[in-house]
Design a protein around this motif. Structure first.
Motif, PDB file in Angstrom:
ATOM      1  N   SER A 110      84.468  49.236 -13.376  1.00 13.98           N
ATOM      2  CA  SER A 110      84.250  47.927 -14.006  1.00 13.98           C
ATOM      3  C   SER A 110      84.542  46.811 -13.014  1.00 13.98           C
ATOM      4  O   SER A 110      83.875  45.761 -13.046  1.00 13.98           O
ATOM      5  N   ALA A 111      85.513  47.016 -12.122  1.00 10.33           N
ATOM      6  CA  ALA A 111      85.809  46.010 -11.094  1.00 10.33           C
ATOM      7  C   ALA A 111      84.645  45.896 -10.108  1.00 10.33           C
ATOM      8  O   ALA A 111      84.218  44.790  -9.765  1.00 10.33           O
ATOM      9  N   GLY A 142      91.317  47.371 -11.406  1.00  9.93           N
ATOM     10  CA  GLY A 142      91.242  48.212 -12.597  1.00  9.93           C
ATOM     11  C   GLY A 142      92.001  49.509 -12.494  1.00  9.93           C
ATOM     12  O   GLY A 142      91.807  50.408 -13.317  1.00  9.93           O
ATOM     13  N   SER A 201     101.605  42.822 -15.981  1.00 11.72           N
ATOM     14  CA  SER A 201     101.461  44.271 -16.042  1.00 11.72           C
ATOM     15  C   SER A 201     102.838  44.894 -16.185  1.00 11.72           C
ATOM     16  O   SER A 201     103.493  45.247 -15.196  1.00 11.72           O
ATOM     17  N   LEU A 209      88.791  44.782 -17.230  1.00 10.18           N
ATOM     18  CA  LEU A 209      88.980  45.768 -16.161  1.00 10.18           C
ATOM     19  C   LEU A 209      89.490  47.073 -16.768  1.00 10.18           C
ATOM     20  O   LEU A 209      90.690  47.314 -16.896  1.00 10.18           O
ATOM     21  N   SER A 210      88.542  47.922 -17.137  1.00 11.43           N
ATOM     22  CA  SER A 210      88.886  49.215 -17.740  1.00 11.43           C
ATOM     23  C   SER A 210      89.058  50.313 -16.701  1.00 11.43           C
ATOM     24  O   SER A 210      89.506  51.407 -17.011  1.00 11.43           O
ATOM     25  N   GLY A 211      88.690  50.015 -15.455  1.00  6.35           N
ATOM     26  CA  GLY A 211      88.805  50.990 -14.376  1.00  6.35           C
ATOM     27  C   GLY A 211      88.138  50.445 -13.128  1.00  6.35           C
ATOM     28  O   GLY A 211      87.513  49.367 -13.157  1.00  6.35           O
ATOM     29  N   PRO A 212      88.233  51.161 -11.996  1.00  8.30           N
ATOM     30  CA  PRO A 212      87.615  50.691 -10.758  1.00  8.30           C
ATOM     31  C   PRO A 212      86.117  50.410 -10.868  1.00  8.30           C
ATOM     32  O   PRO A 212      85.617  49.468 -10.261  1.00  8.30           O
TER      33      PRO A 212
END
Length: 515
Positions: free
Chosen positions: A339-340, A316, A280, A334-337
């Motif tokens: 999706s997680a 995410g 990241s 993982l496009s955001g929380p």
């Protein structure tokens, strides 16, 4: 052990006493937050306030700061009766506080936050930004803080924000500074810096009231300490004159040992979470990690080496630039929380007040916030299903609340943290990410959280557990991944999980096992 009455409060000569509290009580409805409290503090000392969450410490601090008005009792400042009806009254008397819950404004600069409310003005009555920046830069330099004064607060790390909050308080040249769990977000280096600042200022006559649950820190900084339990004053003593065991007994009212639940060998090769060459940007690079079903893996390292961002990325909430994340063998995006959560990953964030809770909403609403879609029919929430699940979580986590509809902001810090954990548990995630979940929590509640973690692991849930406290990583974890400069420098397991080995790996001195 019998209680020590308020008449036994160690006396100080009138010239030494800077602030004194006599017979102060405070109730919230039927809940007694402080009962007939006595307290005194001398000029130039570091005075620790000890007690479990909900013991009355924070209520006393809020009374001294003018945030809360007592129901009865008296406050004397420099020998004179003092009326402290607001934070402005307290500030005028030279009393300022730094709370665990930060008060900074993210979209203002460092300098604007430091002098918020007492900005230097030009002769035309406008804010003198040049002078404000210069004064902030000088203040930070004097304190040994390397934070650019023109940076936006939202771009700072949690530890930098905590240090900035302290600098903001010191900008008012206080006679008394109250530090409420001010070290909970700091790494070892930052704590040592803060302690050197406190010692220098108390030597010049400033008084510090210090709240912490970390006994090793208190041993380094405290001159005297006062213990509260169940909203009552218990005793005051000179630090170093009694044993830690006696102090813990006073705090808890019973014999408490900070023991950890027994570790159990993980008998499965089922991989719950696999991270492959994950990066990241500058946060972390090329992380490879496997987490087995029912395993607790610790995340360690010096503050600011990518640990927090790694957990955020798995939830995410931090961008992933390369690599893969697999849950139960399936690669996920993982496009955001959301999706997680859909993939079975839930996060307990390290900043519970700003990231984990809606303080003005109820315990029930907070617990169910991440799972409302699971308990609705045709867009209408099933109250019966919701109520049953909430009661189950309250009992499972031993959340001390009169009823589920109480505002979560009215709970003690330890019970608020249990709500944050319960919210994640309610998602029925296969993988829980715990970001410093015992930060600012008392000894008794820590032990409950450790046992809960082990119980969850025994039920087959896998946990990634980031902590700034080395003893709990050693006591709780099956394996420990040590981060250094955004990479895993060592993977420790079995007898190699020691504080010594973790520190060595974090500093790059040794590498037990190549991950």
């Amino acid at each position: 052990m019998s209680l020590i009455s308020s008449n036994d409060l160690p006396a100080a000569t009138p010239a030494e006493v800077l602030i004194e509290v006599s017979g102060v009580s405070k109730s919230y409805g039927g809940v007694k937050a402080l009962i007939d409290c006595d307290f005194s503090c001398k000029r130039g000392e570091v005075h620790a306030l000890l007690g479990e969450n909900g013991a009355g410490k924070s209520t006393l601090v809020k009374i001294l700061c003018g945030v809360v008005k007592p129901d009865s009792g008296m406050i004397r400042f420099k020998g004179q009766e003092a009326q402290i009806h607001s934070p402005v009254d307290a500030s005028h008397k030279g009393i300022v506080a730094v709370f665990q819950e930060l008060s900074l404004i993210p979209d203002l600069s460092v300098a604007e936050n430091v002098y918020l409310g007492h900005e230097p003005l030009t002769k035309w009555g406008l804010i003198d930004f040049r002078q404000m920046n210069e004064k902030t830069e000088q203040l930070l330099q004097n304190l040994g803080l390397h934070i650019p004064c023109d940076s936006l607060v939202r771009d700072l790390s949690l530890s930098e924000r905590q240090l900035l909050e302290i600098a903001k308080a010191l900008s008012r040249d206080p006679e008394i500074i109250i530090l409420d769990e001010a070290t909970s977000a700091l790494g070892q280096q930052e704590v040592e810096l803060l302690f050197s600042i406190i010692k220098r200022l108390t030597a010049q006559g400033m008084t510090a009231i210090f709240i912490s649950h970390r006994m090793d820190e208190l041993a380094k900084i405290a001159d005297r300490a006062t213990v509260f339990r169940d909203a009552r004053y218990i005793t005051t003593f000179d630090w170093g004159t009694v044993s830690n065991e006696q102090i813990v007994n006073w705090i808890a009212g019973r014999t408490v040992k900070e023991t950890y639940p027994e570790k159990k060998h993980v008998h499965t090769d089922d991989i719950a979470l696999e991270v492959v060459n994950l990066s990241s940007d500058r946060n972390f690079q090329h992380i490879n990690l496997q987490l087995k079903k029912g395993e607790i893996v610790g995340i360690a390292g010096l503050q600011g080496h990518g640990q927090s961002q790694f957990l955020q990325a798995l939830f995410g909430a931090c961008p992933i630039t390369s690599g893969e994340v697999r849950v139960a063998g399936d690669t996920i995006v993982l496009s955001g929380p959301k999706s997680a959560i859909d993939a079975g990953i839930a996060l307990v964030p390290e900043d519970r007040k700003n990231e984990g809770l809606l303080l003005t909403r109820s315990v029930k609403e907070n617990l169910t916030l991440m799972t409302l879609g699971h308990r609705q029919s045709m867009g209408i929430i099933r109250a019966d299903m919701e109520g049953t699940e909430v009661q189950r979580l309250i009992q499972l986590l031993n959340i001390k609340t009169p009823h589920p509809d109480l505002e979560v902001g009215g709970l003690s810090g330890g019970n608020q943290q249990k709500v944050v954990i319960g919210k994640a548990v309610m998602t029925e995630a296969a993988v829980l990410l715990l970001a410093d979940p015992t930060r600012g929590i008392d000894i008794g509640t820590k032990a409950e959280i450790y046992q809960l973690m082990r119980n969850l692991a025994d039920d087959g849930i896998s946990l990634l557990f980031y902590s700034t406290e080395l003893p709990e990583l050693v006591g709780v974890c099956d394996r420990v991944a040590v981060f250094k400069q955004g990479r895993i420098s060592a993977m420790l397991h079995g007898s190699s999980i020691t504080e010594h080995h973790i520190i060595n790996a974090a500093l790059g001195i040794s590498q037990e096992v190549n991950p």
